[in-house]
Design a protein around this motif. Structure first.
Motif, mmCIF file in Angstrom:
data_model
loop_
_atom_site.group_PDB
_atom_site.id
_atom_site.type_symbol
_atom_site.label_atom_id
_atom_site.label_comp_id
_atom_site.label_asym_id
_atom_site.label_seq_id
_atom_site.Cartn_x
_atom_site.Cartn_y
_atom_site.Cartn_z
ATOM 1 N N GLU A 1 0.831 -1.205 0.000
ATOM 2 C CA GLU A 1 0.000 0.000 0.000
ATOM 3 C C GLU A 1 0.868 1.260 0.000
ATOM 4 O O GLU A 1 0.576 2.232 -0.703
ATOM 5 C CB GLU A 1 -0.933 0.000 1.211
ATOM 6 C CG GLU A 1 -1.972 -1.121 1.213
ATOM 7 C CD GLU A 1 -3.043 -0.946 0.149
ATOM 8 O OE1 GLU A 1 -3.068 0.093 -0.536
ATOM 9 O OE2 GLU A 1 -3.868 -1.873 0.003
ATOM 10 N N TYR A 2 1.921 1.227 0.794
ATOM 11 C CA TYR A 2 2.822 2.380 0.869
ATOM 12 C C TYR A 2 3.425 2.697 -0.499
ATOM 13 O O TYR A 2 3.439 3.846 -0.945
ATOM 14 C CB TYR A 2 3.926 2.102 1.889
ATOM 15 C CG TYR A 2 4.980 3.174 1.974
ATOM 16 C CD1 TYR A 2 4.826 4.268 2.824
ATOM 17 C CD2 TYR A 2 6.135 3.108 1.197
ATOM 18 C CE1 TYR A 2 5.798 5.263 2.896
ATOM 19 C CE2 TYR A 2 7.107 4.091 1.260
ATOM 20 C CZ TYR A 2 6.927 5.163 2.117
ATOM 21 O OH TYR A 2 7.893 6.153 2.167
ATOM 22 N N LEU A 3 3.922 1.665 -1.167
ATOM 23 C CA LEU A 3 4.562 1.865 -2.471
ATOM 24 C C LEU A 3 3.551 2.304 -3.522
ATOM 25 O O LEU A 3 3.850 3.137 -4.380
ATOM 26 C CB LEU A 3 5.264 0.585 -2.899
ATOM 27 C CG LEU A 3 6.473 0.207 -2.029
ATOM 28 C CD1 LEU A 3 6.867 -1.240 -2.230
ATOM 29 C CD2 LEU A 3 7.644 1.133 -2.323
ATOM 30 N N HIS A 4 2.342 1.762 -3.440
ATOM 31 C CA HIS A 4 1.288 2.173 -4.378
ATOM 32 C C HIS A 4 0.907 3.627 -4.149
ATOM 33 O O HIS A 4 0.710 4.392 -5.104
ATOM 34 C CB HIS A 4 0.074 1.255 -4.220
ATOM 35 C CG HIS A 4 -1.001 1.523 -5.223
ATOM 36 N ND1 HIS A 4 -2.222 2.071 -4.880
ATOM 37 C CD2 HIS A 4 -1.044 1.344 -6.576
ATOM 38 C CE1 HIS A 4 -2.964 2.202 -5.976
ATOM 39 N NE2 HIS A 4 -2.273 1.774 -7.007
ATOM 40 N N GLU A 5 0.798 4.028 -2.891
ATOM 41 C CA GLU A 5 0.477 5.425 -2.568
ATOM 42 C C GLU A 5 1.546 6.383 -3.084
ATOM 43 O O GLU A 5 1.254 7.547 -3.371
ATOM 44 C CB GLU A 5 0.333 5.587 -1.056
ATOM 45 C CG GLU A 5 -0.926 4.955 -0.486
ATOM 46 C CD GLU A 5 -0.933 4.963 1.031
ATOM 47 O OE1 GLU A 5 0.000 5.555 1.631
ATOM 48 O OE2 GLU A 5 -1.857 4.370 1.620
ATOM 49 N N HIS A 6 2.776 5.886 -3.198
ATOM 50 C CA HIS A 6 3.874 6.715 -3.696
ATOM 51 C C HIS A 6 4.080 6.547 -5.200
ATOM 52 O O HIS A 6 5.135 6.912 -5.733
ATOM 53 C CB HIS A 6 5.158 6.407 -2.932
ATOM 54 C CG HIS A 6 5.194 7.008 -1.556
ATOM 55 N ND1 HIS A 6 4.433 6.523 -0.514
ATOM 56 C CD2 HIS A 6 5.874 8.083 -1.063
ATOM 57 C CE1 HIS A 6 4.653 7.252 0.559
ATOM 58 N NE2 HIS A 6 5.521 8.202 0.261
ATOM 59 N N HIS B 1 -6.612 -3.330 -6.303
ATOM 60 C CA HIS B 1 -6.237 -2.071 -6.952
ATOM 61 C C HIS B 1 -6.299 -2.161 -8.480
ATOM 62 O O HIS B 1 -5.896 -1.218 -9.168
ATOM 63 C CB HIS B 1 -4.843 -1.645 -6.510
ATOM 64 C CG HIS B 1 -4.787 -1.186 -5.084
ATOM 65 N ND1 HIS B 1 -5.231 0.057 -4.681
ATOM 66 C CD2 HIS B 1 -4.375 -1.825 -3.953
ATOM 67 C CE1 HIS B 1 -5.058 0.182 -3.374
ATOM 68 N NE2 HIS B 1 -4.543 -0.941 -2.914
ATOM 69 N N LYS B 2 -6.801 -3.306 -8.969
ATOM 70 C CA LYS B 2 -6.943 -3.503 -10.426
ATOM 71 C C LYS B 2 -5.615 -3.268 -11.154
ATOM 72 O O LYS B 2 -5.554 -2.626 -12.208
ATOM 73 C CB LYS B 2 -8.040 -2.591 -10.996
ATOM 74 C CG LYS B 2 -9.425 -2.892 -10.432
ATOM 75 C CD LYS B 2 -10.466 -1.969 -11.018
ATOM 76 C CE LYS B 2 -11.876 -2.362 -10.610
ATOM 77 N NZ LYS B 2 -12.088 -2.397 -9.153
ATOM 78 N N LEU B 3 -4.549 -3.816 -10.580
ATOM 79 C CA LEU B 3 -3.219 -3.712 -11.180
ATOM 80 C C LEU B 3 -2.898 -4.963 -11.989
ATOM 81 O O LEU B 3 -3.570 -5.983 -11.855
ATOM 82 C CB LEU B 3 -2.164 -3.515 -10.085
ATOM 83 C CG LEU B 3 -2.330 -2.260 -9.216
ATOM 84 C CD1 LEU B 3 -1.293 -2.242 -8.108
ATOM 85 C CD2 LEU B 3 -2.227 -0.991 -10.065
#
Length: 222
Positions: free
Chosen positions: A5-10, A41-43
């Motif tokens: 989540e942290y990396l996605h938020e960044h 997150h539909k990644l």
């Protein structure tokens, strides 16, 4: 999940994972978390962005295959810190630097994290809590209670292998490597001492359980 989540938020949207053995329960749980995150997150999610490997044996071929199938990945998640070092080796072959060109995250927060360059960001499990819960599970088994599944707390420890670092979140983790190692060693020693004390209580009980009244068996560890 916190690390993802942290990396996605960044800003990261392309993830790949160097996982553990397919028949290992820990490896399966970590893969399930990875797959669920991508789905939520539909990644991009397909068979190519996950590669199983041994937790302890040479995983250079698996790291090479994972990179070959995901050369545009922004983040490589590894099922333990040893696998992260093999991912480092493959990235070095590709003239890429963890923390500069791509993010790499390990798991276990072992000493490898602070002795490897760049230092490895990793998932730290609370060893004290693991020790306490292990004791409680053993006591449950002695009392004939049905097995149960537990989840212990974990923490994402950010170091130099992550491209986008929040310095406020890093706290102790951005210290000088030698000083951080000393701090970490002290923390580990304290935690392990408590685990060993809890283990001693259990084994003392186990050794004398035939002649020990039930009310003298230690209560569940809080």
């Amino acid at each position: 999940r916190e690390a993802l989540e942290y990396l996605h938020e960044h800003g990261a949207t392309k993830f790949a994972m160097l996982g553990g053995p397919e028949n290992n329960s820990d490896a399966k749980e970590r893969r399930d978390c990875f797959d669920t995150f991508l789905k939520d997150h539909k990644l991009r999610a397909n068979a190519d962005n996950y590669e199983p490997a041994s937790f302890f044996l040479d995983a250079s071929k698996e790291a090479e295959k994972l990179f070959s199938n995901n050369s545009d990945a922004e983040v490589f998640i590894c099922a333990n810190d040893i696998l992260a070092t093999y991912m480092y080796g493959e990235l070095q072959k590709q003239n890429l630097t963890p923390g500069k060109d791509v993010s790499v995250v390990g798991f276990d927060d072992s000493d490898l994290c602070v002795t490897t360059y760049p230092s490895i960001s990793s998932i730290r499990t609370d060893v004290t809590e693991v020790g306490k819960e292990s004791y409680n599970l053993l006591r449950d088994a002695i009392e004939g209670k049905p097995p149960r599944k537990i989840a212990c707390k974990s923490q994402f420890v950010i170091r130099d292998s992550v491209c986008h670092r929040d310095h406020k979140k890093q706290k102790l983790n951005y210290m000088d490597g030698e000083f951080y190692s000393a701090v970490k060693a002290n923390v580990d020693i304290d935690a392990m001492s408590e685990v060993l004390m809890q283990g001693k209580k259990y084994f003392d009980v186990f050794a004398t359980i035939d002649g020990t009244p039930e009310e003298k068996i230690p209560e569940t560890v809080e």
